[in-house]
Design an enzyme around this catalytic site. Sequence first.
Site, PDB file in Angstrom:
ATOM      1  N   LYS A 132      50.861  47.768  43.688  1.00 32.43           N
ATOM      2  CA  LYS A 132      50.791  48.058  42.244  1.00 32.43           C
ATOM      3  C   LYS A 132      49.396  48.565  41.921  1.00 32.43           C
ATOM      4  CE  LYS A 132      50.167  44.841  38.475  1.00 32.43           C
ATOM      5  NZ  LYS A 132      50.662  43.577  37.881  1.00 32.43           N
ATOM      6  N   ASP A 155      55.392  42.844  30.659  1.00 31.00           N
ATOM      7  CA  ASP A 155      54.532  41.710  31.035  1.00 31.00           C
ATOM      8  C   ASP A 155      54.076  41.064  29.725  1.00 31.00           C
ATOM      9  OD1 ASP A 155      52.338  40.081  31.696  1.00 31.00           O
ATOM     10  OD2 ASP A 155      51.421  41.469  33.093  1.00 31.00           O
ATOM     11  N   GLU A 162      54.589  49.213  34.359  1.00 29.44           N
ATOM     12  CA  GLU A 162      54.440  47.902  33.721  1.00 29.44           C
ATOM     13  C   GLU A 162      53.620  48.008  32.439  1.00 29.44           C
ATOM     14  OE1 GLU A 162      52.958  45.034  36.525  1.00 29.44           O
ATOM     15  OE2 GLU A 162      52.524  43.543  34.984  1.00 29.44           O
ATOM     16  N   LYS A 209      46.612  49.535  39.077  1.00 29.70           N
ATOM     17  CA  LYS A 209      46.213  49.422  37.680  1.00 29.70           C
ATOM     18  C   LYS A 209      45.855  50.822  37.206  1.00 29.70           C
ATOM     19  CE  LYS A 209      46.292  44.997  36.780  1.00 29.70           C
ATOM     20  NZ  LYS A 209      47.104  44.454  35.682  1.00 29.70           N
ATOM     21  N   ASP A 217      50.553  49.603  36.504  1.00 29.59           N
ATOM     22  CA  ASP A 217      50.436  48.636  35.404  1.00 29.59           C
ATOM     23  C   ASP A 217      49.348  49.103  34.462  1.00 29.59           C
ATOM     24  OD1 ASP A 217      50.259  46.464  33.711  1.00 29.59           O
ATOM     25  OD2 ASP A 217      49.782  44.993  35.282  1.00 29.59           O
ATOM     26  N   LYS A 234      55.173  35.371  34.142  1.00 26.89           N
ATOM     27  CA  LYS A 234      53.935  34.660  34.475  1.00 26.89           C
ATOM     28  C   LYS A 234      54.049  33.279  33.856  1.00 26.89           C
ATOM     29  CE  LYS A 234      50.771  38.580  34.784  1.00 26.89           C
ATOM     30  NZ  LYS A 234      49.751  39.376  34.082  1.00 26.89           N
ATOM     31  N   SER A 239      48.238  43.696  43.603  1.00 33.49           N
ATOM     32  CA  SER A 239      47.834  44.421  42.405  1.00 33.49           C
ATOM     33  C   SER A 239      46.416  44.923  42.657  1.00 33.49           C
ATOM     34  CB  SER A 239      47.860  43.455  41.223  1.00 33.49           C
ATOM     35  OG  SER A 239      47.285  44.048  40.081  1.00 33.49           O
ATOM     36  N   GLY A 265      50.536  37.750  38.475  1.00 31.39           N
ATOM     37  CA  GLY A 265      49.374  36.920  38.789  1.00 31.39           C
ATOM     38  C   GLY A 265      48.295  37.067  37.733  1.00 31.39           C
TER      39      GLY A 265
END
Length: 375
Positions: free
Chosen positions: A161, A238, A213, A163, A188, A262, A135, A290
């Site tokens: 991934k 998420d 996400e 952000k 995400d 998670k 990520s 994570g």
Amino acid sequence: MKIEQITLREVRMRLKAPFETSFGVTQDRRILLVEAIADGVTGWGEITTIETPSYNSETTDTAWHIVSDFIAPQLVGKDLASGAEIPVVLEGIRGHYMAKSGVENALWDIEAQQKALALWKWLGGTRSEIDCGVSLGIRESPQALVNKVSQELQSGYQRIKLKIKRGKDLEYAAAVRRQFPDIRLSVDANSAYRLNDIDHLRKLDEFNLLMIEQPLEWDDIYSHATLQARVRTAICLDECINNERQALSAIQLGACRIINIKLGRVGGHSSARQIHDLCFERGVPVWCGGMLESGIGRAHNIAMSTLPGFTLPGDVSASSRYWAEDIIEPEVEVTPRGTIPAPADVGLGYTVKKELIQRLTVRSQSWKDRVQVSA
Ligand code: OSB
Ligand code: MG
């Protein structure tokens, strides 16, 4: 399993580099560790809150309050058949899943040791190695992001991934996709958008992403169903999924096609496994998210990721991506094919570096039967 003692510690750990998401920048972590002793056996868990109530409603300090004023006093002296009883025992405490998870998972570590099994095997894991992705935080420019992606791919990571947030989305995804046409790529948003951004979010469809996400509000499953019907790319939830009931709602409403599990967000290994089983039955792929964990949380993530439904690479990556020195031995390393082998040893499968933890600790408290001991 007679719970003899619970120790809660706050450790301070500095990330090698700041990590930027749509809700802010993190570098100095304040992490709570749970050390439990039952029947003379020691187990460890990590509370995966961040410092501010900006990912979910918990923080390091709310977790300290909930564990020290409610969870620990209620549990010490109790005799449980299994860590799996914790969600029922703690039913009277609403929410605060991350606080509960740190404690429950320490008991799972103990139980696995008592069964002389690796935790991942005790949980029912079937994968002897897990698939890893990374990520990547928001960068100052698309080119800086492309350079970082290139470096992570060279390390072997199987999925990247990114952000994203408003103003740092399309251009960034486009630059990475242009440079790497075939990689598994996702984004995400950590709830940065609203339902009236549908036309904007639809533009992400052209980048052939594995998933988008949590684009919309952290507690809004229904709006994600409206969005999923209008975008081609799979939505992954998420923040919205805290328990099996919410996972079922999301699946039945068509709010997502993938779920990120998670451990902290869902309250620990029992709840994580329930969500996993539900998704597995319904053919919904899951993967392990994570929370910038220390080695203890990471080791629990590895164990969970060996369950059969974890068919997509998770955000579980090498210790050295985060920390100059991790608090477990050996540190978590990733193979050149982008996997982490499940550990062979019993329990968590890694040795906790107690001396280092002591040096990093800024406050701690222990509960022993009904007597509270200040440390
Ligand atoms: O949404 O997955 C997230 C970190 C903090 C809070 C939320 C998230 C993240 C990450 C980091 O994406 C994943 C990791 O490398 O631990
Ligand atoms: Mg996320």
